[in-house]
Design a protein around this motif. Structure first.
Motif, PDB file in Angstrom:
ATOM      1  N   SER A 155      -5.735   4.913   3.798  1.00 55.86           N
ATOM      2  CA  SER A 155      -6.968   5.437   3.203  1.00 55.86           C
ATOM      3  C   SER A 155      -7.518   6.494   4.179  1.00 55.86           C
ATOM      4  CB  SER A 155      -7.977   4.304   3.002  1.00 55.86           C
ATOM      5  OG  SER A 155      -8.480   3.883   4.247  1.00 55.86           O
ATOM      6  N   GLY A 163     -11.280   0.576   3.092  1.00 56.82           N
ATOM      7  CA  GLY A 163     -10.156   0.183   3.947  1.00 56.82           C
ATOM      8  C   GLY A 163     -10.558   0.147   5.413  1.00 56.82           C
ATOM      9  N   LYS A 164     -11.868   0.028   5.685  1.00 56.89           N
ATOM     10  CA  LYS A 164     -12.350   0.096   7.072  1.00 56.89           C
ATOM     11  C   LYS A 164     -11.901  -1.108   7.892  1.00 56.89           C
ATOM     12  CE  LYS A 164     -16.937  -1.766   5.941  1.00 56.89           C
ATOM     13  NZ  LYS A 164     -17.061  -3.075   6.525  1.00 56.89           N
ATOM     14  N   PHE A 178       0.865  -1.191   0.000  1.00 56.49           N
ATOM     15  CA  PHE A 178       0.000   0.000   0.000  1.00 56.49           C
ATOM     16  C   PHE A 178       0.896   1.234   0.000  1.00 56.49           C
ATOM     17  CE2 PHE A 178      -3.085  -2.576   2.858  1.00 56.49           C
ATOM     18  CZ  PHE A 178      -3.600  -3.225   1.750  1.00 56.49           C
TER      19      PHE A 178
HETATM   20  P1  AMP Z   1     -12.271  -2.935   3.138  1.00 55.50           P
HETATM   21  O1  AMP Z   1     -12.923  -1.606   2.994  1.00 55.50           O
HETATM   22  O2  AMP Z   1     -11.755  -3.155   4.501  1.00 55.50           O
HETATM   23  O3  AMP Z   1     -13.183  -4.036   2.680  1.00 55.50           O
HETATM   24  O4  AMP Z   1     -10.991  -2.967   2.185  1.00 55.50           O
HETATM   25  C1  AMP Z   1     -11.085  -3.074   0.822  1.00 55.50           C
HETATM   26  C2  AMP Z   1      -9.762  -3.408   0.181  1.00 55.50           C
HETATM   27  O5  AMP Z   1      -8.855  -2.328   0.321  1.00 55.50           O
HETATM   28  C3  AMP Z   1      -9.072  -4.615   0.784  1.00 55.50           C
HETATM   29  O6  AMP Z   1      -8.718  -5.492  -0.260  1.00 55.50           O
HETATM   30  C4  AMP Z   1      -7.836  -4.067   1.445  1.00 55.50           C
HETATM   31  O7  AMP Z   1      -6.751  -4.955   1.403  1.00 55.50           O
HETATM   32  C5  AMP Z   1      -7.557  -2.817   0.654  1.00 55.50           C
HETATM   33  N1  AMP Z   1      -6.867  -1.763   1.422  1.00 55.50           N
HETATM   34  C6  AMP Z   1      -6.963  -1.548   2.749  1.00 55.50           C
HETATM   35  N2  AMP Z   1      -6.212  -0.505   3.115  1.00 55.50           N
HETATM   36  C7  AMP Z   1      -5.618  -0.041   1.984  1.00 55.50           C
HETATM   37  C8  AMP Z   1      -4.720   1.043   1.703  1.00 55.50           C
HETATM   38  N3  AMP Z   1      -4.284   1.851   2.654  1.00 55.50           N
HETATM   39  N4  AMP Z   1      -4.331   1.215   0.425  1.00 55.50           N
HETATM   40  C9  AMP Z   1      -4.776   0.404  -0.556  1.00 55.50           C
HETATM   41  N5  AMP Z   1      -5.626  -0.619  -0.366  1.00 55.50           N
HETATM   42  C10 AMP Z   1      -6.062  -0.851   0.895  1.00 55.50           C
END
Ligand code: AMP
Length: 679
Positions: A285, A310-311, A281
């Motif tokens: 986020s 990224g929650k 990353f």
């Molecule tokens: P979520 O909203 O938790 O379902 O996350 C969605 C996707 O975003 C997941 O595949 C994570 O691995 C990815 N993700 C989480 N944090 C980051 C970040 N800081 N930068 C890029 N991708 C991310």
């Protein structure tokens, strides 16, 4: 309506045993006292019969092999004779009024006990106060089964006095909780009972070690940000809003500034940084930037955010630090530390996948959901885990069956709280949280902020800070071209097949249907026509649902026919089209569905079939289209106006009709489908 997707919910709220048995505090001692007598410990089988005789029970013919065992209950059906049992045998005695705990609802508990201990367990006859339970198997198996049974029948006795007869005690106590009402009837004195319960709970919590919550050391660069800079950063990051949800009371800490880099959040936790670096990353986020300082400081937090923002990582990384930072080492803690509740199996599994990407200090997790292998889940839980990811039904099931001790949960996440409430899980959430220590840290995420979620936050959170990242799906909607097609119900299918026939081979499509039956019908039709597809709805079993998603994710198929099971939280990369074959029942669902495409910097197209029956949603749909700078067809405006006019007319008729008594035409009927409510 019966066919609507609501009925796919795997764990009906009504499925739970009515009475909640609080877990006993503290570890089970090897020997327990019941009514002043010794409940035998781990004596080997050789002493069983002596044990039996020692206790002066002369009716041992029942358990010696010559009696009639047909009435006896065991997990295997209860018809085998002792004589035929292989291995050692031991008879123990349990209070007859606790036997139900060993048998469990529909015999599930005794089966679990047998599975976990490897002993055969047979509940025999009661001689009044006591019931004999025969354990058969190896020494180890018998000993394990005995320990588990002892723990299970153990009572929480906050005011236990030496030599007191518990039964009588509880009998006397229970009388205290009745009072006479104005008619002279005996009724439960709830105030007194609640006060007593609170007192009991309090004495349990007082015995627990304090929770360490504050792990945050603010980086000097973050501390040096001016209010103006913070404001600008928030505006530039999806206009993120951060505030105390309820009163900003004096004495509460200032809301922390956002971190702009991973290092600013985790420089004191290098192992966490290593795990983040593995993911490639570049920056946190927006929700992570704001959530990490808040959660690492030990504050409660509500994240108004959706999947894709990224929650999960926002609440997960502080959870890992929280687990490792407690005074009692995790290996010595009784029960897990972190609970993540999710509304659906799919989401629970998705969170579990995310959790398993991060290795930290040997922290273990388990995913508990209905439809998954219950025994395997129990086995993992019993070996000791630190994080439990669960759907509410399965969690309560295992807590009630005493497989899971929730006394040490000190970091709780309610993920997609609005969805859990929509699905009727409120009683189960309340039940799950009822016994969890109140000084815990609580995190909630929700895509929306309806009154039900607010109520939940008021009851279970302490001065939460709310981080509103807006609807990123709404932002995603900005990257989606939203097309509306006006059709008659009968025209939907030909229009759909026309679209599918003209699809580009690289397109990936979800077709959303309002009913399971429609999803089944459409996928069948596609199969008949030789078009490869998958389907995702509540009538499919768990493995099929997972396979369907995997097939879409890895590109084995590029058409998924789904109900709203898939409208939120499902992250299928490269989805190019969303087709709303049936307009959703709630406009929020429209936003979620459309937000399945146009993700991660890509663009997408949604095609929504609108029939005259959907006129009640026209006004809200216009708002969404306008907000996303989409073309709003005139026909949609006309529909909305007609609906509003109809509503006014009905209001007027209602007013006029109120003095007239009953009768007349029409009366009642819903706005959407009433006979006179023509479009
Ligand atoms: P979520 O909203 O938790 O379902 O996350 C969605 C996707 O975003 C997941 O595949 C994570 O691995 C990815 N993700 C989480 N944090 C980051 C970040 N800081 N930068 C890029 N991708 C991310």
């Amino acid at each position: 309506m019966a066919d609507f997707e609501d009925d796919w919910i795997e764990e009906s709220p009504a499925d739970f045993a009515p009475a909640y048995q609080p877990n006993a505090a503290g570890a089970a001692p090897p020997t327990r006292q019941y009514r002043g007598r010794t409940f035998r410990g781990s004596n080997r089988n050789s002493s069983n019969d002596a044990n039996w005789r020692e206790r002066g029970n002369t009716s041992n013919s029942n358990s010696s092999g010559s009696g009639d065992y047909r009435r006896n209950y065991d997990g295997a059906g209860g018809r085998r004779d002792y004589q035929r049992d292989s291995g050692n045998k031991k008879v123990i005695y349990v209070p007859s009024n606790k036997v139900g705990r060993i048998i469990g609802k529909g015999g599930t508990k005794i089966k679990d006990l047998q599975y976990e201990s490897d002993a055969r367990i047979k509940v025999g006859d009661s001689n009044g106060n006591e019931t004999d339970v025969t354990l058969t198997g190896t020494d180890d198996a018998i000993s394990k089964a005995q320990q588990m049974i002892e723990k299970l029948v153990e009572d929480f006795k906050p005011h236990e006095k030496e030599g007191h007869d518990n039964k009588e005690d509880s009998g006397t106590r229970s009388k205290e909780f009745f009072k006479l009402n104005e008619n002279g009837d005996q009724v439960i004195d709830w105030d007194k009972l609640n006060a007593y319960h609170n007192q009991v709970q309090q004495s349990r919590y007082e015995k627990l070690p304090p929770i360490i919550k504050d792990f945050y050391k603010e980086d000097p660069a973050v501390a040096a940000m001016s209010d103006e800079e913070v404001k600008r950063w928030r505006l530039e990051n999806f206009d993120i809003q951060v505030k105390r949800t309820f009163d900003d009371k004096p004495g509460l800490r200032k809301i922390p500034n956002p971190v702009l880099t991973f290092e600013q959040a985790f420089q004191h936790y290098p192992d966490i940084l290593t795990e983040i670096y593995k993911q490639d990353f570049t920056t946190p986020s927006p929700i992570q930037s704001q959530a990490w300082p808040i959660l690492l400081s030990g504050e409660d937090m509500i994240g108004i955010a959706q999947t894709g923002t990224g929650k999960t990582l926002a609440f997960l990384l502080p959870a890992l630090i929280h687990i490792d930072g407690q005074t009692v080492p995790k290996e010595e803690r009784e029960g897990p530390t972190v609970l993540i509740l999710a509304p659906t199996r799919e989401l629970a599994i998705q969170i579990d996948k995310e959790v398993s990407k991060y290795q930290y200090k040997g922290i273990k997790s388990v995913c508990l959901y209905g439809g998954g292998d219950r025994r395997e889940q129990i086995k993992v839980v019993s070996k000791g885990v630190d994080i439990v990811i669960a759907t509410p039904g399965r969690l309560n099931d295992l807590v009630l069956a005493r497989h899971l001790n929730i006394i040490n949960f000190s970091y709780i996440v309610l993920d997609e709280a609005d969805r859990m409430l929509d699905m009727g899980f409120e009683p189960q959430i309340r039940k799950s949280l009822f016994d969890v220590r109140p000084d815990r840290q609580t995190v909630m995420t929700s895509a929306t902020w309806p009154p039900g979620v607010r109520r939940l936050a008021e009851s279970y959170m302490k001065d939460p800070i709310q981080v509103n990242v807006g609807s990123l799906d709404l932002a995603a909607v900005h990257t989606v071209t939203q097309k509306i097609l006006f059709v008659e119900e009968d025209d939907k299918e030909p229009a759909l097949f026309d679209f599918l026939n003209n699809m580009d081979p690289n397109d990936k499509v979800i077709i959303f249907c309002g009913k399971k039956a429609t999803a089944v019908h459409i996928s069948t039709e596609l199969c008949i026509k030789g078009i490869d597809c998958q389907s995702l709805h509540g009538d499919r079993d768990q493995t099929d649902r997972e396979a369907a998603l995997n097939d879409m994710v890895d590109g084995s198929v590029n058409i998924l026919v789904a109900t709203d099971v898939a409208s939120r939280g499902i992250d299928i990369k490269d989805l190019t089209h969303v087709i709303n074959l049936d307009f959703p029942r709630h406009i929020e669902e429209y936003v979620h569905r459309v937000g399945r495409t146009g993700r991660a910097g890509k663009t997408g197209i949604s095609l929504t079939f609108v029939t005259r029956q959907d006129w009640g949603s026209a006004k809200e749909l216009i708002k969404i289209l306008e907000e996303a700078n989409q073309e709003v067809p005139d026909e949609l405006h006309q529909m909305a106006s007609r609906f509003e006019a109809m509503k006014l007319r009905r209001e007027k008729e209602k007013g006029e009709g109120s003095g007239r008594g009953r009768g007349g035409r029409g009366g009642g009927g819903s706005y959407g489908r009433g006979r006179r409510d023509r479009w």
